[in-house]
Design an enzyme around this catalytic site. Structure first.
Site, mmCIF file in Angstrom:
data_model
loop_
_atom_site.group_PDB
_atom_site.id
_atom_site.type_symbol
_atom_site.label_atom_id
_atom_site.label_comp_id
_atom_site.label_asym_id
_atom_site.label_seq_id
_atom_site.Cartn_x
_atom_site.Cartn_y
_atom_site.Cartn_z
ATOM 1 N N GLY A 1 0.779 -1.236 0.000
ATOM 2 C CA GLY A 1 0.000 0.000 0.000
ATOM 3 C C GLY A 1 0.806 1.278 0.000
ATOM 4 O O GLY A 1 1.785 1.439 -0.741
ATOM 5 N N TYR B 1 -10.907 4.123 15.428
ATOM 6 C CA TYR B 1 -9.876 4.431 14.427
ATOM 7 C C TYR B 1 -9.709 5.939 14.272
ATOM 8 O O TYR B 1 -8.591 6.454 14.296
ATOM 9 C CB TYR B 1 -10.253 3.799 13.083
ATOM 10 C CG TYR B 1 -9.306 4.166 11.963
ATOM 11 C CD1 TYR B 1 -8.010 3.659 11.940
ATOM 12 C CD2 TYR B 1 -9.707 5.012 10.933
ATOM 13 C CE1 TYR B 1 -7.135 3.995 10.912
ATOM 14 C CE2 TYR B 1 -8.847 5.344 9.906
ATOM 15 C CZ TYR B 1 -7.557 4.837 9.899
ATOM 16 O OH TYR B 1 -6.694 5.173 8.885
#
Length: 240
Positions: A13, A144
């Site tokens: 990524g 998160y």
């Protein structure tokens, strides 16, 4: 002159894209991560060094730093992700809820805290630290988003501590970015369309977009930028 770059979570990524961007400059790049097979493959492809390390484990971080070059010019704290994907779902159970929140804090904040603290004595004066934040740190997204918000706040302490040495510390906060493991193949077509519609440019971000922002903040052109959060989200979130 070639620099030494450390990228945590550099096997896939955004981390891998950032490592590739620095390698294009001829820099020496070290990537870290938890999965040996993924790291070895990425290192061979990039021409980078790889070290297996769980960034939430203080002892593993300590051992890693001992293996690194004597001086590091740039640290990219990219390791992290939303651990709530795949986590136990019964958040009415307070023990489960606590576990899920701690997991996101560990993955997104403590990894950066431990690595930065351990590596600070080896950071070259005039160097740079770049942390990977998220649009969720401003917009909100449960544990998160809270973790990424905490990371951005802590970044101000890092910038103040390292600033006298000419070392900058900033956060790059992506929005919807393709080519990552973030959604763990759980992104529905409907949600994808909502995320695209929310941008002003009407396209998804690419890992190369985020890597370019990281590269800029670590470059000589950004030596007077520190303590900041740079949003890279196609206009899905605007700031003043």
């Amino acid at each position: 002159m070639a620099r030494t770059i450390v990228v945590t979570g550099g096997g896939t990524g955004i981390g891998k894209a950032a490592a590739k961007r620095f390698r294009a400059d001829g820099d020496q790049v070290v990537i870290t991560g938890r999965r040996a097979g993924v790291l070895e493959k990425a290192a061979a492809e990039l021409g980078a060094q790889a070290f297996v390390c769980d960034g939430t484990d203080p002892e593993q971080v300590r051992r890693l730093v001992l293996e690194l070059p004597g001086e590091v010019d740039v640290l990219v704290n990219n390791a992290g992700g939303n651990t709530d994907f795949g986590a136990p779902g019964d958040e009415q159970d307070l023990a489960v809820l606590k576990s899920n929140w701690i997991a996101n804090f560990d993955a997104n904040v403590l990894t950066a805290v431990l690595m930065t603290t351990a590596l600070t004595p080896r950071l070259a004066d005039g160097g740079a630290v770049v942390h990977l934040g998220s649009i969720a740190g401003t917009r909100g997204a449960g544990s998160y988003g809270a973790a990424k918000s905490a990371l951005a706040t802590w970044n101000q302490d890092v910038a103040a501590e390292l600033g006298p040495r000419g070392i900058t510390s900033n956060v790059v906060a992506p929005g919807f970015t393709a080519g990552t493991e973030f959604f763990q193949d759980r992104l529905t077509p409907q949600r994808r369309e909502r995320l695209l519609t929310a941008t002003m440019v009407k396209r998804q971000g690419e890992v190369t977009d985020i890597a370019a922002a990281i590269h800029f903040l670590a470059s000589p052109a950004a030596r007077y930028i520190t303590g900041q959060t740079l949003h890279s989200n196609g206009g899905a979130l605007t700031t003043r």
